[in-house]
Design a protein around this motif. Structure first.
Motif, PDB file in Angstrom:
ATOM      1  N   VAL A  28      33.660  42.383  36.994  1.00  0.00           N
ATOM      2  CA  VAL A  28      34.412  42.525  35.932  1.00  0.00           C
ATOM      3  C   VAL A  28      34.712  41.057  35.256  1.00  0.00           C
ATOM      4  O   VAL A  28      34.094  40.450  33.632  1.00  0.00           O
ATOM      5  CB  VAL A  28      35.714  42.967  35.155  1.00  0.00           C
ATOM      6  N   THR A  32      32.124  38.812  32.526  1.00  0.00           N
ATOM      7  CA  THR A  32      32.420  38.248  30.878  1.00  0.00           C
ATOM      8  C   THR A  32      32.492  36.859  31.337  1.00  0.00           C
ATOM      9  O   THR A  32      32.269  36.258  30.281  1.00  0.00           O
ATOM     10  CB  THR A  32      34.485  37.938  30.786  1.00  0.00           C
ATOM     11  N   LEU A  87      42.336  34.912  32.733  1.00  0.00           N
ATOM     12  CA  LEU A  87      42.182  36.090  32.749  1.00  0.00           C
ATOM     13  C   LEU A  87      42.359  35.756  34.661  1.00  0.00           C
ATOM     14  O   LEU A  87      42.527  36.458  35.230  1.00  0.00           O
ATOM     15  CB  LEU A  87      41.133  36.110  32.473  1.00  0.00           C
ATOM     16  N   LEU A  90      45.234  36.048  35.614  1.00  0.00           N
ATOM     17  CA  LEU A  90      45.892  36.960  35.738  1.00  0.00           C
ATOM     18  C   LEU A  90      46.139  38.055  36.589  1.00  0.00           C
ATOM     19  O   LEU A  90      46.460  38.584  37.040  1.00  0.00           O
ATOM     20  CB  LEU A  90      46.292  37.170  34.443  1.00  0.00           C
ATOM     21  N   THR A  94      48.243  40.235  39.227  1.00  0.00           N
ATOM     22  CA  THR A  94      48.531  42.216  38.999  1.00  0.00           C
ATOM     23  C   THR A  94      48.051  42.324  40.038  1.00  0.00           C
ATOM     24  O   THR A  94      49.019  43.208  40.405  1.00  0.00           O
ATOM     25  CB  THR A  94      46.646  42.499  38.014  1.00  0.00           C
ATOM     26  N   PHE A 103      40.180  49.222  39.135  1.00  0.00           N
ATOM     27  CA  PHE A 103      40.709  49.675  37.761  1.00  0.00           C
ATOM     28  C   PHE A 103      41.085  51.308  38.032  1.00  0.00           C
ATOM     29  O   PHE A 103      41.492  51.318  36.592  1.00  0.00           O
ATOM     30  CB  PHE A 103      39.783  49.352  36.191  1.00  0.00           C
TER      31      PHE A 103
ATOM     32  N   LEU C 593      39.975  51.107  32.463  1.00  0.00           N
ATOM     33  CA  LEU C 593      39.125  49.781  31.499  1.00  0.00           C
ATOM     34  C   LEU C 593      38.088  50.655  31.309  1.00  0.00           C
ATOM     35  O   LEU C 593      37.409  50.239  30.489  1.00  0.00           O
ATOM     36  CB  LEU C 593      39.480  48.458  32.418  1.00  0.00           C
ATOM     37  N   PHE C 597      35.656  50.180  28.025  1.00  0.00           N
ATOM     38  CA  PHE C 597      34.708  49.412  27.187  1.00  0.00           C
ATOM     39  C   PHE C 597      33.421  50.378  27.147  1.00  0.00           C
ATOM     40  O   PHE C 597      32.352  49.458  26.358  1.00  0.00           O
ATOM     41  CB  PHE C 597      34.202  48.381  28.947  1.00  0.00           C
TER      42      PHE C 597
ATOM     43  N   LEU G 161      45.895  42.703  31.713  1.00  0.00           N
ATOM     44  CA  LEU G 161      44.882  41.962  32.092  1.00  0.00           C
ATOM     45  C   LEU G 161      43.771  42.852  31.361  1.00  0.00           C
ATOM     46  O   LEU G 161      42.856  42.588  30.639  1.00  0.00           O
ATOM     47  CB  LEU G 161      44.734  42.486  33.821  1.00  0.00           C
ATOM     48  N   LYS G 162      43.770  44.536  31.565  1.00  0.00           N
ATOM     49  CA  LYS G 162      43.409  45.039  30.746  1.00  0.00           C
ATOM     50  C   LYS G 162      43.065  44.623  28.695  1.00  0.00           C
ATOM     51  O   LYS G 162      41.567  44.333  28.787  1.00  0.00           O
ATOM     52  CB  LYS G 162      43.498  46.626  30.177  1.00  0.00           C
ATOM     53  N   VAL G 164      43.749  41.366  28.120  1.00  0.00           N
ATOM     54  CA  VAL G 164      43.057  39.997  28.046  1.00  0.00           C
ATOM     55  C   VAL G 164      41.687  40.692  28.320  1.00  0.00           C
ATOM     56  O   VAL G 164      40.392  40.000  27.498  1.00  0.00           O
ATOM     57  CB  VAL G 164      43.197  39.579  29.230  1.00  0.00           C
ATOM     58  N   LEU G 165      41.377  41.596  29.012  1.00  0.00           N
ATOM     59  CA  LEU G 165      39.645  41.364  29.616  1.00  0.00           C
ATOM     60  C   LEU G 165      39.206  41.773  27.715  1.00  0.00           C
ATOM     61  O   LEU G 165      37.601  41.598  27.776  1.00  0.00           O
ATOM     62  CB  LEU G 165      39.480  42.678  30.399  1.00  0.00           C
TER      63      LEU G 165
END
Ligand code: NA
Ligand code: NA
Lengths: 112, 94, 803, 140, 124, 161, 497
Positions: A28, A32, A87, A90, A94, A103, C593, C597, G161-162, G164-165
């Motif tokens: 992910v 980005t 990120l 983080l 995490t 996720f 997540l 998205f 995290l979610k 921010v993403l």
């Protein structure tokens, strides 16, 4: 030229999107990153390509290529770098605390 | 004529880069990929030099030097990562 | 500031003072204080009676939000005066009563504070001319009612009752507010008086019926009309003084007040007539019918209140036809319905207040209100019995009590109205007196129950916690005061009629010329031939019969299963709304997540892509294709291959390498596109990012193969392709858009303007230095953030904060 | 056998000098040629990072004993401070001014507050990047 | 055709040559059997390619604009110094991370020193 | 001692600048002074007990040329191998013990060797005097060792005082 | 005189935030400076408001570069009202933070991050340049990233995290929008964009661009795309939650309002319809969410969502009254939501529980706290004379004027759900038997109570003194319906470009 670039940008956006829709953190985040490449190229392309010389006075005559999108992209690059750095940290924090980089497993309880 | 030659040279460099990309994708080992990426950087340096001449500007020459530096730093980082998993150590082991 | 403003504000001032000063006042005095305050207010108001009965109207405006037309305008006319007197009068009696009713161990200052809040709010409702201010006080009555119902909030039932009343009444309030706003929109004013002046304008508007319905919703919820009445029985969880005050005498009459107040605006319309009359009548029936089956005296009284409110409501509805018919000698009789409504409203407050206090006494002295445990109390509590008897008989509509007078007038009104041929009354009008009569029979029955099951029969002392005995004198003063009115009004009804009711009629029928004409002389005796008398007689006969065979027909209440009752529907509705919304919410708020998205992308595709296609903006003709070089095509291919390579990469390093290739290639493109600064930055940032990736990878696991179900893979591919296509196609259109010249030409003079020859750098450092400054700040925050989240680990984990 | 980094270290000692010089050069040349505060800062930071990569955190922190967080903070202060300077003279925020100044030994130099602004940018970049990289690397 | 044009021509040729060398070394990257031999391909050929290209452009710019680009000179120096170091580091990393020599390799005097005769895989 | 002499030279140039006492000091005057300094230092260098520093510069240039030659040769060798249809080589790793001691000497040797056809330095031993070298074709090991000796000589020429 | 005062709400927080880095070890000094900073910013904002009231729109061209070439800050009634509210809210939240956030956070630059957040927020409100808006957003977001993750708890990191993403992707979409915008209208100054869009009659291409912006701002505002919100808003400390609740989504809302009143107001049949549909959907989904949960934090979070939908009814309706309502309600909601989050945060702090079923009778232990909650609830439901009332009726009136009856219904019905959800908390957690004995009772931190009381006063004063506020709100709305006022104030002196 512009169209070719736009096709490339489209493909990059697709790839980025596909990565962003992954379950894995790193993919992910890479998504980005790819997206920000695409976006930078998009700003460049839509602003007009090869329309003139390098925007340096003394390095050539007018017309210069549009300098404004360049300045914008510069800012965008820096910001996207800053975000990526944050990120990444983080993400690994995490992972360290939650023990997963997926996720799908990081949903959390619905009513936490 | 010179321009054509330079354009051909550029295209060749691109082909070289493309071949290295294939090596990155194929691997099979991490060092393979590190070498390929490093070499892509080196080839980009050449490409930038040629583009400078094509565009008749010296505006891009800084990029050449920077790319040299950065590709080098990148390669060091990769090899340390491959070798030790750590790029920057806390304490020297000497 | 005039007295009427002071009247509204005083309770609030005291209400606010109590929490501040309660520490310094002994508990026993707070109740006296409240009683005194309301009593003084009552007298202040009573002092207006002469002026008001002379047709004067007293107004005062204090500007609050003048720019929106929201002003605190008090408006004291006949209608408001009646209500104000009731509020303060009953208020002082209830204050007195509660001094003896409530134990000193209770949180009395809370209680009296709420009570004063309520009093102020209620006075505000009836004295406000401004719709929105009225709305404010209206909601405040709901709030204070909520607090009073929940006074014993450690009880679950109190909380549940409070919640139910709050939800229903506030819901009605909100709907009413919407209606008010529609009125505002149509009339351009919020002042009720001005709105009444603009009736013609309003009636022509498309918003007329919606506003009417919405406002009625507010009135109906507040005045416990069917089907909204369900909160009222549950509100009986409140201490009995509260039930007597709010839930029978005053607050529940706010809806009546509103209907009466707005009759000049809406009256004379069939919708209004049928809604008000129909709902009122059905409520009358339904309340009385259900009251019979109650075993809790307070619940019984609650249903009886529902029923009586329905009666008053229906009277107001019937009275509104007069506006349709216009003023004439023949139509005067229809105004008498409205007259009866106001009259009965007062009467109801007296006898119902007394009855509630009576129940309070029983509850207080015996510890129960359950008629199955009660019986034979007459001999122990003769004074209390008297209250019960007089109150019940008045409620049942028997002479010599005030209830008889208004009930007779009600029957008369129902009989008159069925003769009309407007509003389809010629078809179904005959039902009105029938329903009224049936309801009155049930009313009679439950009145008998109150008296009979409580005071007659055997004492069931084994059920009782305490030995039955008469109440202390303090608790009897208030109900006896009311009983005096119950009897007194019967004998001197026209005193009330002339001084109190007549001015109110002027408020309901402002367009009718003579208020004197509108005020009938009230007679107890209409002659032996009057049909209303015979209706009453048959009510008594039928009532006694039904009471005596009560056991045999009571099973009909079980015909309708419990789960179809409105209460159950409401409760289950709330539970269902919670569980259903939880199910729905959890369905899309997955915490995943990827799903989120997907939503973002779908929104993007739907609106941007969708609109783009619909607007037919596709342009595919080429631009500057001649400038394309071979090496550029190869570079494009390189980027495509590497980006797709990332998707298929099985190791994270490979992905990062390929991303690096993308970055390097982008940098080369920047060079090709004459952007040296960009190329430099891109290269540097790319390399540093790569280092960052690698440093962080030490703490992250290798990526695993993506195990997705096939449909998800297909979904992702489709979304990705569509997103890419959208960006590309919109881009195609954008590069063909050539209406404007860029502002960048300005920057080409960077040397003259800002002394820099590197235009991009001059933009960054001077023309748009502000962006750069903030961009640096962003970077700085990121650095600081990285540091902070690394060093600040969750408690228990090793922290290293000394660096 | 332990790793002997002699080749790397010897080379890095030399080329770091070049990198840092280039960084300073890019910083100053930005006004008229590609470069500027951001890029200069990045290159300088890269040089420092190269040292960290080649040696280790403890060694480098002893030799370059800065708190890089504060370097970054100082950078932001300078960047915003130039803007505030303009406020002091009642010019719009971030109005730049320049002039020619004669210095002993160096001679006549064209100085601009833009340069000061860019110095702030550069310091922030250096401070931030190094802070990030060090703190991540320190994390166990 | 004057002298400077001829020199420009030659420069272009050199650059083209550099490009060809780079392509060939890229082919080597694909053809050679293991990472060690591949590193030979790039440590030499690619470096040669880029150096010829840089020198070509240095001279070209010098001739055309009379501009001596210190940056290109530094770049040349840089590549010259760093590319062997990079090769050294990468293949050291490769070896230490256990990438085996290609099939058919000859003697290996390092293995015993590093891994004590054991397989790298066993060591992990 | 290289730098001491160089700084001395700079000092002489500065002195020259002061002697000239022009209204505006120029670069050309400084350069003249520098050249004068070279002459003076050449005359004097034996008093310092060391080599004349520009000699070392010449040696460094020689070393660079050796580097460059090696690069070109090895580049073409490798290219030949790339383009040869059948690769017929036996790669391998061998150890070489060098006589060089200083870090930069060893580094220079390693760089040179890496640019030599068919060899890449893989490791330097902890003691710093042994190099482990990967050879493209271990059969040419003796050639490589011979080249290594040559390189050591050139490097020592630079470093010898 | 140059209007440098306009930039101070951004620059002062940044400057002091940085200075605090050097005072890291001195937590008390940090507190004092942070507080004084926000006090100063609040006072300055107020002064600015008065100035704008007196002189109309004022602006500052950074570096003296005239629009549309340079970047500028524009102070009109709307933006300054937002800045003032944001600053006051932050000021009060800081007070709360002093006693609750803990030295671990304070030592980790907590106050710096807060100040930087405010700087970003204020910048977003004030800027008159669309790209600068992006940059200000990033300042705000970056600070919010740091704040949301600060603490390192398991759940916190996961949700951060979610958050921010999602925002990173959102930022990319923002840039895509800017690319298209610059590619078409070739300018970045918002007034200039507005002028050019009007000149082109907002053709479909420009409307497409506006829709990209719409998606971006919807994501930030939590308009339908709010799913990131409940998770991430409930993880940081209460003071931060309150700030987020008050500021972050509101910046998105502000941006939406600016975009579709100033720059792209000419195709309401497309844009405003979509906004209306989104507003309605947001309300519905927010209500469902608020009904679904028994977690106080989540209930509060979904209440944010509902309010966003409600405010945007005003924009969708588009009349002057409706927009005035949006502005008014926006201010109210910033204050009331901050207060709500402080309250629920305090509940969690005092009991260690998040679920209403595990709390009971708090009002007996903490009466003032309980009553402030009650008051807040009433304000959020829109009961007069509290702050929520005027905005609500203006939006309602606007919806009626525009004939948006469905939205009117949804908006007003949502008040009931707000009541229901908040009443649930009140009845279950504040009322009922107390479960905290006097020995177990945690003392209420004084500073936190001061902040609660201060907020409560704001709610009351804002309701009672609505007229004073209305003067500014009307100014704001006037400009929103007449974008030419704004455009003229920016571009009138510059020769035709
Ligand atoms: Na070699
Ligand atoms: Na509970």
């Amino acid at each position: 030229m512009e169209q070719v670039m736009l096709v490339l940008i489209g493909i990059l956006v697709s790839v980025a999107t596909y990565l962003i829709l992954s379950r894995n953190m790193i993919r992910v985040i890479l998504g980005t990153a790819v997206l920000s490449h695409a976006v930078n190229l998009l700003i460049m392309t839509v602003g007009g390509l090869k329309a003139g010389n390098v925007p340096l006075l003394g390095h050539g005559e007018e017309p210069f290529t549009d300098a404004l999108p360049q300045a914008l992209i510069l800012t965008a690059i820096v910001i996207s770098f800053a975000t990526t750095a944050f990120l990444l940290v983080l993400a690994y924090r995490t992972y360290q605390t939650n023990g997963s980089d997926d996720f799908n497993e990081l949903r959390g309880m619905s009513d936490e | 004529m010179i321009e054509t030659m330079l354009l051909i040279a550029l295209a060749l460099f691109m082909i070289a880069i493309a071949l290295h990309v294939i090596r990155i994708i194929k691997g099979p080992t991490m060092p393979d990929r590190a070498i390929a990426l490093d070499t892509i950087g080196v080839n980009l340096i050449s490409s930038m030099a040629i583009v400078s001449i094509l565009f008749e500007t010296t505006a891009f020459l800084e990029a050449i030097l920077i790319l040299g530096i950065l590709a080098f730093i990148g390669t060091i980082a990769f090899s340390k990562f491959i070798e030790r998993g750590v790029i920057i150590e806390r304490k020297s082991d000497h | 500031m005039t007295t009427d403003v002071a009247i509204v504000l005083t309770p609030f001032i005291f209400a606010l003072m109590i929490p501040v000063f309660h520490r310094y006042i002994s508990k026993r005095y707070i109740g006296w204080l409240v009683m005194t305050v309301s009593f003084i207010l009552f007298f202040l108001l009573a002092a207006y009676i002469p002026r008001i009965s002379n047709g004067e109207v007293i107004t005062f405006t204090h500007e609050w939000i003048p720019s929106l037309g929201i002003n605190f305008t008090t408006y004291l006319d006949g209608l408001s005066l009646i209500f104000s007197l009731l509020i303060t009068g009953v208020g002082s009696l209830v204050g007195l009563y509660s001094i003896f009713y409530l134990s000193r161990s209770e949180q009395l200052y809370h209680f009296y504070c709420y009570l004063l809040l309520f009093m102020g709010a209620m006075l505000g409702v009836v004295l406000s001319d401004n719709l929105l201010v009225l709305y404010g006080f209206w909601e405040l009555t709901s709030v204070s009612s909520f607090l009073l119902i929940a006074f014993w909030h450690h009880r679950k039932a109190s909380r549940a009752g409070a919640r139910k009343s709050m939800l229903i009444t506030v819901a009605g309030g909100i709907s009413m507010l919407a209606g008010f706003l529609m009125l505002y929109e149509v009339s351009g004013t919020l002042s009720i008086r001005e709105i009444i002046d603009k009736v013609d304008l309003i009636r022509g508007s498309a918003l007329f019926v919606p506003a009417l319905v919405l406002i009625l919703l507010g009135a109906f919820t507040k005045s416990a009309q069917f089907p909204f009445y369900i909160w009222l029985p549950d509100a009986m969880e409140a201490p009995t003084p509260v039930s007597a005050y709010l839930h029978s005498a005053t607050m529940v009459k706010a809806g009546i007040y509103l209907v009466a107040r707005l009759t000049p605006v809406f009256g004379g319309e069939a919708v209004w007539f049928w809604l008000v009359t129909g709902v009122g009548l059905f409520t009358l029936f339904w309340g009385s019918f259900n009251a019979v089956k109650q075993v809790d005296l307070k619940a019984l009284l609650a249903f009886s209140t529902v029923s009586q409110l329905g009666l008053i409501m229906s009277l107001l509805g019937m009275g509104s036809v007069a506006i349709y018919l216009g003023y004439s000698a023949e139509t005067i009789i229809y105004t008498q319905a409205a007259f009866a409504a106001i009259f009965h409203l007062i009467n109801h407050s007296t006898f119902k207040g007394a009855l509630f206090m009576m129940v309070g006494i029983i509850d207080h002295e015996l510890g129960t209100r359950d008629i199955r445990r009660l019986g034979g109390l007459m001999s122990f509590m003769p004074l209390t019995f008297t209250i019960a008897l007089i109150g019940s008989l008045s409620m049942a509509g028997l002479p010599p009590f005030n209830g008889f007078l208004s009930k007779e007038m009600f029957f008369a009104a129902t009989l008159h109205i069925q003769d009309l041929s407007i509003f389809s009354l010629d078809h179904i009008g005959f039902l009105i007196p029938i329903v009224a009569w049936i309801a009155s029979v049930f009313t009679f029955v439950y009145c008998l129950i109150i008296v009979g099951k409580t005071f007659f029969g055997k004492v069931k002392s084994h059920w009782l916690d305490k030995h039955p005995h008469e109440a202390p004198i303090g608790m009897l003063i208030s109900p006896y005061t009311l009983i005096i009115f119950v009897v007194g009004i019967f004998f001197f009804p026209n005193l009330l009629g002339q001084y109190i009711l007549r001015p109110a009629m002027a408020s309901i029928y402002p367009s009718f010329p003579s208020t004197q004409e509108l005020t009938p002389t009230i007679h107890a005796w209409h002659g032996l031939l009057s049909p209303e008398l015979w209706m009453t007689i048959f009510v008594i006969i039928a009532g006694i019969i039904l009471y005596s065979i009560l056991k045999s027909w009571k099973p009909i209440y079980r015909v309708l299963p419990q789960k179809f009752s409105l209460n159950e529907i409401f409760n289950n509705g709330i539970l269902l709304s919670e569980s259903l919304s939880a199910r729905l919410t959890n369905r899309y708020m997955t915490g995943n997540l990827t799903d989120y998205f997907v939503y973002i992308y779908l929104a993007f595709l739907l609106f941007v892509g969708g609109y783009f296609l619909r607007a037919d903006l596709m342009v595919l003709s080429p631009v500057h294709l001649e400038s394309l070089e071979v090496f550029e095509i190869i570079l494009v291919l390189i980027m495509i291959v590497s980006s797709i390579g990332i998707v298929f990469a099985t190791s994270r390093i490979t992905s990062v390498f390929l991303n690096g290739v993308l970055g390097y290639s982008t940098a080369l493109f920047f060079i090709v596109f004459r952007a040296p600064d960009l190329a430099l930055t891109q290269l540097a940032v790319e390399s540093v990012s790569t280092v960052l990736y690698l440093i962080c990878f030490r703490h992250l696991p290798e990526i695993k193969k993506e195990m997705l179900p096939k449909w998800k893979k297909i979904r992702n591919v489709l979304i990705s392709a569509a997103a890419g296509a959208t960006v590309t196609l919109v881009g195609f259109a954008a590069i063909h858009y050539e209406k404007f010249m860029t502002i960048s030409y300005y920057f080409n003079d960077s040397y003259e303007l800002a002394g820099g020859k590197n235009i991009v750098n001059t933009i960054l450092g001077d023309f748009r230095a502000f962006d750069t400054m903030l961009e640096v700040v962003v970077l700085f925050i990121a650095g600081l953030g990285v540091y902070a989240i690394i060093k600040l680990k969750a408690k228990g984990g090793g922290t290293n904060e000394n660096q | 056998m332990r790793i002997n980094d002699v080749i790397l270290r010897t080379v890095v000692k030399g080329i770091t000098l070049i990198i840092l010089t280039l960084g300073v050069y890019l910083f100053f040349s930005g006004h008229h040629a590609p470069g500027g505060g951001f890029i200069g800062g990045l290159v300088l930071a890269s040089g420092i990072i190269l040292l960290y990569v080649t040696y280790d955190i403890d060694t480098i922190q002893k030799k370059i004993p800065f708190d890089f967080k504060k370097v970054a903070a100082l950078g932001v202060l300078i960047a915003t401070g130039t803007g505030l300077g303009a406020i002091y003279f009642d010019f719009p925020f971030l109005t730049h001014t320049d002039g020619h100044f004669a210095f002993p030994f160096i001679g006549d130099k064209h100085l601009s507050t833009v340069t000061l602004f860019e110095a702030g940018v550069a310091l922030t970049v250096i401070g931030t990047l190094v802070t990030m990289i060090i703190s991540i690397s320190e994390d166990e | 055709m004057n002298a400077s044009q001829i020199i420009e021509w030659i420069c272009a040729m050199i650059m083209l040559l550099g490009a060809i060398i780079s392509v060939i070394s890229a082919v080597g990257m694909l053809r050679f059997p293991d990472v060690y031999t591949r590193s030979h391909a790039v440590a030499k050929s690619a470096t040669l390619g880029v150096l010829s290209c840089l020198i070509g452009s240095f001279v070209y710019i010098w001739v055309q604009d009379g501009y001596i680009s210190i940056r290109i000179l530094l770049g040349i120096l840089f590549v010259f110094i760093t590319s062997p170091v990079a090769s050294h580091l990468v293949i050291r990393a490769a070896y230490r991370s256990g990438v085996p020599l290609a099939e058919g390799s000859g003697e290996d005097e390092l293995k015993s020193v590093l891994f004590g005769g054991k397989d790298a895989e066993q060591l992990k | 001692m290289f730098f001491a002499q160089f700084i001395l030279n700079l000092f002489i140039a500065l002195l020259w600048l002061l002697f000239k006492d022009e209204p505006k000091p120029t670069l050309s005057t400084f350069n003249t002074g520098f050249i004068v300094g070279i002459g003076i230092l050449y005359l004097m260098h034996r008093f310092f007990g060391t080599r004349f520093y520009l000699i070392r510069l010449v040696k460094i240039l020689k070393l660079a040329l050796v580097f460059f030659r090696e690069l070109i040769v090895s580049g073409f060798v490798v290219m030949k191998q790339v383009l040869t249809p059948n690769l017929n080589i036996t790669p391998g790793i061998f150890k070489y013990k060098t006589i060089l001691e200083k870090d930069w000497e060893v580094t220079a040797l390693a760089l040179l060797l890496t640019l030599t056809p068919g060899s890449v330095v893989m490791e330097v031993s902890e003691s710093g005097d042994e190099l482990y070298i990967h050879a493209m074709d271990i059969g040419q090991k003796e050639d490589l060792i011979r080249s290594l000796g040559r390189f050591e000589t050139v490097i020592l020429e630079v470093s010898r005082d | 005189m140059s209007n440098n005062i306009i930039v101070l709400p951004l620059v002062i927080p940044i400057f002091t935030a940085v200075i605090l880095i050097f005072l890291r070890k001195h937590v008390v000094v940090q507190r004092i400076i942070a507080f004084l900073t926000m006090l100063a910013v609040s006072i300055i904002s107020f002064f600015l408001l008065v100035l704008v009231q007196r002189e109309g729109i004022i602006r500052i061209d950074f570096g003296g570069w005239k629009p549309p070439f340079g970047i500028l800050f524009v102070a009109d009634a709307f933006s300054v009202l937002m800045v003032l509210t944001a600053s006051i809210v932050t000021l009060i939240c800081l007070l709360y933070a002093f006693s609750t956030v803990g030295e671990r956070h304070e030592y980790m630059f907590f106050y710096s991050f807060v100040l930087l957040l405010v700087a970003g927020v204020n910048g977003s409100f004030l800027t008159g340049d669309i790209f600068n808006l992006f940059v200000c957003f990033e300042v705000m977001l970056m600070a919010s990233y740091a704040l949301v993750a600060l603490g390192g708890e398991k759940v916190q990191l996961r949700e951060s995290l979610k958050y921010v993403l999602i925002n990173v992707v959102g930022s990319s979409v923002f840039l895509i929008a800017l690319a298209y915008l610059y590619g078409t209208v070739k300018t970045l100054n918002m007034a200039h964009i507005a002028e050019r869009v009007a000149e082109a009659g907002q053709d479909p291409m420009l409307t497409t661009v506006s829709l990209v912006l719409f998606i971006v701002f919807s994501l930030k505002a939590g308009l339908v795309l709010f799913f990131w919100l409940p998770g991430s808003y409930v993880v940081p400390p209460a003071a931060v939650q309150a700030l987020f609740a008050a500021l972050l989504t509101k910046v998105g809302v502000y941006a939406l309002i600016r975009t579709f009143t100033l720059m792209f107001p000419h195709r309401p049949e497309v844009t405003h319809t979509i906004i209306g549909v989104f507003a309605g959907l947001t309300i519905i989904l927010g209500c469902l969410g608020a009904l679904s949960s028994r977690n106080v934090l989540r209930i509060a979070a979904y209440n944010i969502v509902i309010a966003v939908g409600f405010i945007l009814i005003g924009l969708a309706s588009g009349t002057e009254n409706a927009l005035a309502g949006s502005v008014f309600y926006l201010i109210h909601d910033m204050i009331a939501k901050a207060l709500l989050f402080l309250l629920v945060g305090l509940m969690v702090f005092l009991t260690g529980e998040k679920f209403i079923d595990n709390m009971s009778g708090l009002i007996r232990n903490y009466p003032l706290f309980g009553w402030i909650y009650f008051l807040t609830m009433l304000a959020l439901v829109g009961i007069p004379p509290l702050s929520g009332f005027v905005g609500k009726i203006l939006i309602g009136k606007g919806a009626i004027e525009a004939g948006s009856y469905v939205l009117l219904f949804l908006g007003f019905a949502s008040s009931l759900v707000v009541l229901f959800s908040l009443l649930k908390i009140f009845l279950s957690s504040f009322f009922g038997e107390t479960i905290i004995t006097n020995e177990d009772k945690k003392p209420l931190p004084i500073a936190s109570m001061v902040s609660l009381v201060a907020f409560a006063l704001c709610i009351v004063v804002m309701g009672l003194g609505a007229e004073q506020l209305m003067a500014y709100v009307k100014d704001a709305a006037k400009i929103l319906v007449n974008p030419s006022i704004y455009i003229d104030a920016i571009l009138s002196e510059s020769e035709g470009v």
